[in-house]
Motif scaffolding. Structure first.
Motif, PDB file in Angstrom:
ATOM      1  N   LEU A 129      13.231  94.135   6.918  1.00 48.86           N
ATOM      2  CA  LEU A 129      14.384  93.963   7.785  1.00 48.86           C
ATOM      3  C   LEU A 129      14.576  95.168   8.701  1.00 48.86           C
ATOM      4  CD1 LEU A 129      17.003  92.349   5.378  1.00 48.86           C
ATOM      5  CD2 LEU A 129      16.040  91.315   7.433  1.00 48.86           C
ATOM      6  N   ALA A 130      14.401  96.360   8.141  1.00 47.27           N
ATOM      7  CA  ALA A 130      14.585  97.577   8.935  1.00 47.27           C
ATOM      8  C   ALA A 130      13.562  97.678  10.059  1.00 47.27           C
ATOM      9  CB  ALA A 130      14.490  98.802   8.036  1.00 47.27           C
ATOM     10  N   ARG A 131      12.377  97.112   9.849  1.00 47.64           N
ATOM     11  CA  ARG A 131      11.321  97.174  10.862  1.00 47.64           C
ATOM     12  C   ARG A 131      11.390  96.012  11.852  1.00 47.64           C
ATOM     13  NH1 ARG A 131       6.961 100.589   9.100  1.00 47.64           N
ATOM     14  NH2 ARG A 131       7.311 101.397   6.995  1.00 47.64           N
ATOM     15  N   ARG A 132      12.286  95.065  11.611  1.00 52.14           N
ATOM     16  CA  ARG A 132      12.331  93.861  12.441  1.00 52.14           C
ATOM     17  C   ARG A 132      12.731  94.176  13.873  1.00 52.14           C
ATOM     18  NH1 ARG A 132      15.334  88.634  10.095  1.00 52.14           N
ATOM     19  NH2 ARG A 132      13.506  88.810   8.712  1.00 52.14           N
ATOM     20  N   ARG A 133      13.646  95.142  14.040  1.00 51.50           N
ATOM     21  CA  ARG A 133      14.126  95.495  15.385  1.00 51.50           C
ATOM     22  C   ARG A 133      13.722  96.932  15.701  1.00 51.50           C
ATOM     23  NH1 ARG A 133      19.918  93.116  17.045  1.00 51.50           N
ATOM     24  NH2 ARG A 133      19.497  94.711  18.621  1.00 51.50           N
ATOM     25  N   PRO A 134      12.929  97.131  16.736  1.00 50.92           N
ATOM     26  CA  PRO A 134      12.470  98.490  17.065  1.00 50.92           C
ATOM     27  C   PRO A 134      13.592  99.399  17.555  1.00 50.92           C
ATOM     28  CG  PRO A 134      11.785  96.935  18.757  1.00 50.92           C
ATOM     29  CD  PRO A 134      12.342  96.122  17.640  1.00 50.92           C
ATOM     30  N   ASP A 135      14.747  98.820  17.939  1.00 49.04           N
ATOM     31  CA  ASP A 135      15.842  99.654  18.447  1.00 49.04           C
ATOM     32  C   ASP A 135      16.765 100.162  17.341  1.00 49.04           C
ATOM     33  OD1 ASP A 135      16.726  97.120  17.874  1.00 49.04           O
ATOM     34  OD2 ASP A 135      18.009  96.911  19.653  1.00 49.04           O
ATOM     35  N   VAL A 136      16.474  99.816  16.100  1.00 51.49           N
ATOM     36  CA  VAL A 136      17.291 100.273  14.974  1.00 51.49           C
ATOM     37  C   VAL A 136      16.907 101.702  14.602  1.00 51.49           C
ATOM     38  CG1 VAL A 136      17.641  99.985  12.487  1.00 51.49           C
ATOM     39  CG2 VAL A 136      17.847  98.020  14.011  1.00 51.49           C
ATOM     40  N   THR A 137      17.904 102.562  14.477  1.00 51.27           N
ATOM     41  CA  THR A 137      17.646 103.976  14.188  1.00 51.27           C
ATOM     42  C   THR A 137      17.929 104.359  12.748  1.00 51.27           C
ATOM     43  OG1 THR A 137      19.893 104.609  14.852  1.00 51.27           O
ATOM     44  CG2 THR A 137      18.195 104.591  16.572  1.00 51.27           C
TER      45      THR A 137
END
Length: 262
Positions: A129-137
């Motif tokens: 889940l954490a890797r699903r969106r590249p804009d998540v910091t």
């Protein structure tokens, strides 16, 4: 008269010496100037964006982060069910995004009964889940662990920590009762614990009074408040998460900023 003047001058000699010594002593003393008390900078704000439509485009150019609900995972002793976010979220470019995942144990189930394979599988789901969106910091977990689940939760967090991309912060929300001396939470391999000082029931006044002078470690630094249960922010809080029971608006955000400024 001259003799009296001479006597007078002779008598003044030591006084001049004492006066000069006193002046020199005063010059050598440190200078104490009353300074106004230091004012701590206001905490950085992080807006929680929960499962509802949120238009945060008014945050453009603002020094604020957003922690949005990315997904909810319903857990039983045998299975897990992922419910992704279904409501739209609009956030301007430049606003830092933290992904929050809600973990829910369904009735009759307990994380304490998860074996190593189940804990590893859950850690893998969270990492994906954490890797699903590249804009998540950053990744934040919202889980109200019971006392019987503390050890399993720490175990799962250790497995998740080993899987996450290097440098990605791991945050967890917490209950006020976790933030006491000698708490189990000190064993959690996380970068941030966010005690939620709202929706605490009849014990709320006790905990708020207890934390009025600052949050004890390992919960110091960050905390969570609700806009409809406002309280003074304790000293030492550098990051303040805010929950709004209604959709965020420019007026609600302006009130939050005003409340946190000295």
């Amino acid at each position: 008269m001259l003799p009296e003047q001479s006597h007078s001058h002779a008598a003044q000699g030591p006084r001049r010496g004492l006066r000069a010594t006193a002046v020199l002593t005063l010059l050598c003393l440190p200078l104490f100037v009353a300074m106004p008390p230091a004012v701590s900078p206001p905490p950085r704000l992080v807006l929680w964006a929960w499962e509802r439509p949120e238009d945060l485009s008014f945050l453009e150019g603002r020094a604020v982060d957003v922690a949005f609900l990315l997904a909810t995972i319903d857990l039983t002793d045998e299975d897990e069910h992922l419910v992704p976010r279904r409501q739209p979220l609009r956030v301007p470019l430049g606003v830092s995004l933290k992904a929050t995942v809600r973990l829910q144990m369904l009735p009759g189930s307990s994380l304490a009964r998860f074996g190593p394979e189940r804990l590893e599988s859950l850690a893998g789901s969270l990492d994906a889940l954490a890797r699903r969106r590249p804009d998540v910091t950053a990744l934040q977990l919202d889980f109200d662990a019971r006392a019987s689940e503390y050890d399993a939760y720490v175990d799962m967090l250790q497995r998740l920590r080993a899987r996450l991309p290097p440098g990605m912060p791991l945050s967890i929300t917490g209950l006020a009762s976790w933030c006491v001396s000698g708490s189990w939470i000190a064993r959690a391999p996380v970068d941030e614990v966010v005690p939620q000082l709202f929706r605490m029931g009849p014990d709320a006044p006790v905990w708020r009074a207890r934390f009025a002078r600052g949050l004890p470690r390992p919960c110091s630094g960050s905390m969570g408040l609700a806009m409809d249960e406002w309280q003074l922010v304790p000293p030492g809080v550098s990051t303040l998460y805010l929950f709004n029971p209604r959709p965020w608006t420019p007026d609600a955000f302006a009130r939050a900023v005003a409340e946190t400024r000295p």
